[in-house]
Write a protein that holds these residues in place. Structure first.
Motif, PDB file in Angstrom:
ATOM      1  N   SER A  80      44.735  20.687  53.384  1.00  0.00           N
ATOM      2  CA  SER A  80      43.231  20.323  53.497  1.00  0.00           C
ATOM      3  C   SER A  80      42.669  20.320  52.143  1.00  0.00           C
ATOM      4  O   SER A  80      41.940  19.074  51.853  1.00  0.00           O
ATOM      5  CB  SER A  80      42.566  21.096  54.250  1.00  0.00           C
ATOM      6  OG  SER A  80      42.479  22.552  54.013  1.00  0.00           O
ATOM      7  N   GLY A 114      42.245  11.929  58.586  1.00  0.00           N
ATOM      8  CA  GLY A 114      41.344  13.110  58.889  1.00  0.00           C
ATOM      9  C   GLY A 114      40.769  13.234  59.843  1.00  0.00           C
ATOM     10  O   GLY A 114      40.931  14.127  60.962  1.00  0.00           O
ATOM     11  N   TRP A 124      42.608  17.175  59.188  1.00  0.00           N
ATOM     12  CA  TRP A 124      42.709  17.122  57.496  1.00  0.00           C
ATOM     13  C   TRP A 124      43.927  17.845  57.048  1.00  0.00           C
ATOM     14  O   TRP A 124      44.209  17.494  55.734  1.00  0.00           O
ATOM     15  CB  TRP A 124      41.404  17.711  56.969  1.00  0.00           C
ATOM     16  CG  TRP A 124      40.315  16.985  57.023  1.00  0.00           C
ATOM     17  CD1 TRP A 124      39.680  16.702  57.972  1.00  0.00           C
ATOM     18  CD2 TRP A 124      40.066  15.909  56.036  1.00  0.00           C
ATOM     19  NE1 TRP A 124      38.562  15.817  57.547  1.00  0.00           N
ATOM     20  CE2 TRP A 124      38.762  15.211  56.558  1.00  0.00           C
ATOM     21  CE3 TRP A 124      40.507  15.441  54.744  1.00  0.00           C
ATOM     22  CZ2 TRP A 124      38.399  14.125  55.709  1.00  0.00           C
ATOM     23  CZ3 TRP A 124      39.801  14.558  54.074  1.00  0.00           C
ATOM     24  CH2 TRP A 124      38.879  13.799  54.674  1.00  0.00           C
TER      25      TRP A 124
END
Length: 430
Positions: free
Chosen positions: A47, A256, A261
């Motif tokens: 992420s 995402g 993400w």
């Protein structure tokens, strides 16, 4: 054949000598991308890695607007005017002044947006103050990156390949050391490290170029200020360099928002592997093609020079893609980390897109040098729209396979369209 006709004939290209010479420099640039990418992948979860990708896209947009993305113009115009020193200095002065005005405007806009845009929407999980600090640090970083790009391009155009190589190699080494030192020491945030990696290298590049006559002092001596030829190169440079990061940001945001993400971070890793290959070929082709495609060539002279370059390039691209395909599991482990192991399953379609992208880039360079502005921009805008729209549709239909499928489709269509456009070009005196 008259003596004048002999002068306009293109010099034969020793493809393998040019490829190996520029390839060593480009390999070091690719190694820099690999090392920086590997360090970030090891230190960051997927992420956070996606957020770094977002920031790099914004830096690319800043570099494009501040430099007017004139890299190909610096190469081509330096090559075309290198035998007329006064004209050359006038061209350099025009390009330098345009870049200066654009940089001032870009930096002012960046400072305003830095404190008005909701940064947490683009960088989830990172405190806005850290992002603001990184943006401020990025301003000298972008300026330094422009210096490296411009000085290396001028050295390429003038035929000073040793200086071109020195600028590129030392810049790559400095950036690798910078990122490694600050990541291990923890003295800067990750975004600030990425933002400032080019500063020292930019100072070095300016010193090397000044010894070849490309310095602010020499440029100011010119009574000429030639800006007209820069317009086509500016449009052909700045539009794709602005549009591409916007589309990549849209793709990352689409992945995402729809798949999470962590998935966006894995896609970012796949894209970085793809960049490793295509950046290698595009840099080499820029050295081989840009200084040699003369506006005074006839059609037969052009194809006599370009056809063997294109065929050998596609053959090498095929070999590279096949090697990466069969070694994709090891490739992911080496270039990224165990957190990205699933990326290997999605690489084949991305590699197919890379193969098409190499061919499209070789043909696109011809359009750039020939200043076929309308054709090139139409091609770029249409290809980026295809990539964005097909990514959105394919993510809905095929989930995580979607971005890779969209990339392969876009580059195939771009290759076909580029070939048609180059075949229809008019040659001879322009």
């Amino acid at each position: 054949m008259s003596s004048r006709e002999k002068k306009t004939n293109p010099q034969p290209v020793n493809f393998w000598k040019a490829f190996m010479g520029s390839g060593m420099v480009t390999f070091l640039n690719a190694l820099r991308v690999f090392v920086v990418n590997k360090l970030l992948a090891v230190f960051l979860p997927p992420s956070a890695f996606a957020c770094v990708g977002q920031f790099m896209n914004f830096m690319t947009m800043g570099q494009a607007t501040s430099s007017l993305a004139l890299q190909n113009g610096w190469v081509s115009l330096s090559a075309q005017n290198k035998n007329d020193l006064e004209q050359l200095k006038g061209v350099w002065r025009g390009g330098f002044r345009l870049t200066t005005f654009a940089s001032i405007f870009t930096f002012a806009v960046a400072l305003v947006l830095c404190f008005t845009v909701p940064l947490e929407s683009f960088f989830p999980g990172i405190h806005p103050r850290l992002v603001q600090a990184a943006i401020i640090f990025a301003l000298p970083g972008v300026f330094a990156t422009n210096i490296i790009t411009i000085t290396a391009s001028v050295m390429n155009g003038l035929g000073h390949y040793r200086r071109w190589a020195l600028i590129n190699m030392v810049s790559s080494l400095w950036q690798m050391l910078w990122v490694a030192f600050f990541l291990y020491s923890g003295r800067l945030s990750v975004l600030s490290i990425v933002a400032t990696q080019s500063v020292v290298a930019g100072i070095f590049a300016a010193q090397i170029a000044s010894r070849a006559g490309f310095s602010l002092r020499e440029i100011r001596k010119s009574a000429l200020d030639i800006r007209a030829p820069w317009l086509s190169y500016a449009l052909m440079g700045i539009v794709p360099m602005l549009l591409s990061p916007v589309v990549l940001t849209f793709m990352r945001q689409t992945v995402g928002d729809n798949l999470g993400w962590d998935a966006a971070g894995i896609w970012q890793g796949i894209w970085k592997i793809s960049d490793f290959l295509t950046a290698f070929f595009s840099a080499i082709l820029g050295v081989i093609i840009l200084p040699r495609v003369s506006a005074k060539m006839t059609k037969s002279e052009f194809w006599g020079m370009f056809r063997p370059i294109f065929l050998k390039t596609m053959l090498l691209a095929l070999v590279a893609v096949l090697i990466l395909y069969f070694g994709r599991s090891l490739l992911v482990a080496v270039m990224l980390s165990s957190s990205y192991a699933g990326a290997a399953d999605y690489l084949p379609v991305q590699l197919l897109g890379d193969f098409f992208r190499v061919g499209g880039w070789a043909l696109g360079l011809v359009l750039i040098v020939r200043r076929e502005t309308k054709k090139f921009l139409t091609l770029e805008i249409c290809s980026e729209l295809v990539l964005a729209l097909s990514t959105y549709a394919f993510v809905k239909l095929y989930e995580f396979n979607g971005p890779m499928m969209a990339y392969a489709l876009e580059n195939f269509l771009t290759l076909v369209a580029s070939f048609v456009l180059v075949c229809r070009l008019k040659w001879g005196e322009k």
